[in-house]
Design a protein around this motif. Structure first.
Motif, short mmCIF file in Angstrom:
data_model
loop_
_atom_site.label_atom_id
_atom_site.label_comp_id
_atom_site.label_asym_id
_atom_site.label_seq_id
_atom_site.Cartn_x
_atom_site.Cartn_y
_atom_site.Cartn_z
N VAL A 85 0.84 -1.20 0.00
CA VAL A 85 0.00 0.00 0.00
C VAL A 85 0.88 1.25 0.00
O VAL A 85 0.61 2.23 -0.72
CB VAL A 85 -0.93 0.00 1.23
N LYS A 88 2.29 1.96 -3.40
CA LYS A 88 1.31 2.59 -4.28
C LYS A 88 1.16 4.08 -3.96
O LYS A 88 1.03 4.91 -4.86
CB LYS A 88 -0.05 1.89 -4.13
N LYS A 241 -3.85 8.99 -1.26
CA LYS A 241 -3.36 7.88 -2.09
C LYS A 241 -3.27 6.59 -1.28
O LYS A 241 -3.60 5.50 -1.76
CB LYS A 241 -2.00 8.22 -2.68
N ILE A 244 -6.82 5.22 -0.71
CA ILE A 244 -7.38 4.63 -1.94
C ILE A 244 -6.76 3.26 -2.19
O ILE A 244 -7.45 2.27 -2.49
CB ILE A 244 -7.15 5.56 -3.15
N ALA A 245 -5.43 3.19 -2.07
CA ALA A 245 -4.73 1.91 -2.28
C ALA A 245 -5.14 0.89 -1.23
O ALA A 245 -5.31 -0.30 -1.53
CB ALA A 245 -3.22 2.13 -2.25
N THR A 247 -8.00 0.65 0.30
CA THR A 247 -9.34 0.16 -0.02
C THR A 247 -9.29 -0.88 -1.14
O THR A 247 -9.93 -1.94 -1.06
CB THR A 247 -10.26 1.32 -0.44
N LYS A 248 -8.51 -0.61 -2.18
CA LYS A 248 -8.39 -1.54 -3.30
C LYS A 248 -7.75 -2.86 -2.89
O LYS A 248 -8.09 -3.92 -3.40
CB LYS A 248 -7.59 -0.90 -4.43
N MET A 249 -6.82 -2.79 -1.94
CA MET A 249 -6.10 -3.98 -1.50
C MET A 249 -6.71 -4.62 -0.25
O MET A 249 -6.14 -5.54 0.32
CB MET A 249 -4.64 -3.64 -1.22
N SER A 250 -7.86 -4.08 0.17
CA SER A 250 -8.56 -4.60 1.36
C SER A 250 -7.66 -4.58 2.60
O SER A 250 -7.68 -5.49 3.42
CB SER A 250 -9.06 -6.03 1.10
#
Length: 264
Positions: A85, A88, A241, A244-245, A247-250
């Motif tokens: 994370v 990213k 950032k 957001i990362a 959330t996408k990567m849980s």
């Protein structure tokens, strides 16, 4: 023969035959009871051993699970999970990283396994009980033991990003006033702080002897006010950032995560 005599004879026969069988059965049960008791104890002991062994299976997830139950969650373990994370969120800035906190050898090794990433570590406590690989990092100067209440032996902007975990909670405000600006001094692109959350974690009594004091867990409002007092700005762009990362990567953190700008 009278009926009374017949009944008496039948009773004697039962005593000589069936009664003996019944008494033998009772004797057999009395002998088997201790054996059954011992067997149950043995099975119970095996189950306890299996349970305790499963609790020691892994350093990462298992330790984290135990910590969550006890309310003593390690933010350094969170850093290890958060590395993808962070990469990213910070992109190319994650090429030269300094980690400050306990178990820094593990974090440094994980960071170095990432592509185009160099890492160094500072352990504020000790590495006497560390394994061979950690002591090798110490001998090479990649990891060092330093008291972070005093200035770190690095030049300004020596690292692109500085990550600190499980360290600031043990410092009084008197030392935080010096330590946090010093972390910003040696970073070029920001400081990331992983700190305990009030109500989610607590310090073990044993930690007092190791760290010199119990952890003092401060809430978000306290930290935000303190950053202003020491002239440090939160890096809102990096924070967005990161979220957001995450959330996408849980990725869900049990610690508070703050992103600060370096000194210009």
């Amino acid at each position: 023969m009278s009926r009374r005599q017949a009944n008496a004879n039948l009773s004697r026969r039962l005593g000589d035959t069936g009664g003996g069988w019944l008494s033998g059965s009772s004797y057999s049960k009395s002998r088997s009871s201790p054996i059954l008791y011992v067997a149950l104890i043995a099975v119970g002991a095996l189950l306890i051993l299996a349970y305790s062994h499963s609790g020691k299976g892994g350093i990462g997830n298992t330790r984290g699970a135990i910590s969550r139950v006890q309310g003593d969650y390690s933010c350094t373990a969170e850093v290890q999970r958060a590395i993808p994370v962070l990469k990213k969120a910070y992109g190319d800035s994650m090429h030269k990283v300094l980690h400050v906190g306990p178990d820094t050898c593990t974090v440094v090794s994980k960071l170095c396994s990432e592509e185009e990433t160099e890492a160094w570590g500072v352990d504020p406590y000790d590495v006497e009980d560390a394994d061979r690989s950690c002591k090798a990092l110490v001998r090479k100067g990649i990891v060092r033991v330093d008291d972070i209440k005093y200035p770190l032996p690095y030049r300004p902007k020596s690292f692109s990003v500085v990550i600190v975990s499980d360290s600031l909670d043990y410092l009084s405000e008197r030392y935080l006033n010096k330590t946090l600006p010093d972390l910003a001094r040696v970073s070029a692109d920001g400081v990331v702080i992983f700190t305990g959350s009030p109500g989610k974690q607590r310090a073990k009594a044993a930690e007092v002897s190791k760290f010199g004091r119990a952890a003092k867990l401060r809430n978000t409002a306290w930290w935000t006010k303190f950053f202003g007092q020491v002239s440090l700005e939160e890096n809102e762009g990096a924070g967005k950032k990161f979220n957001i990362a995450a959330t996408k990567m849980s990725f869900v953190s049990n610690c508070q995560v703050f992103h600060l700008r370096s000194f210009n």
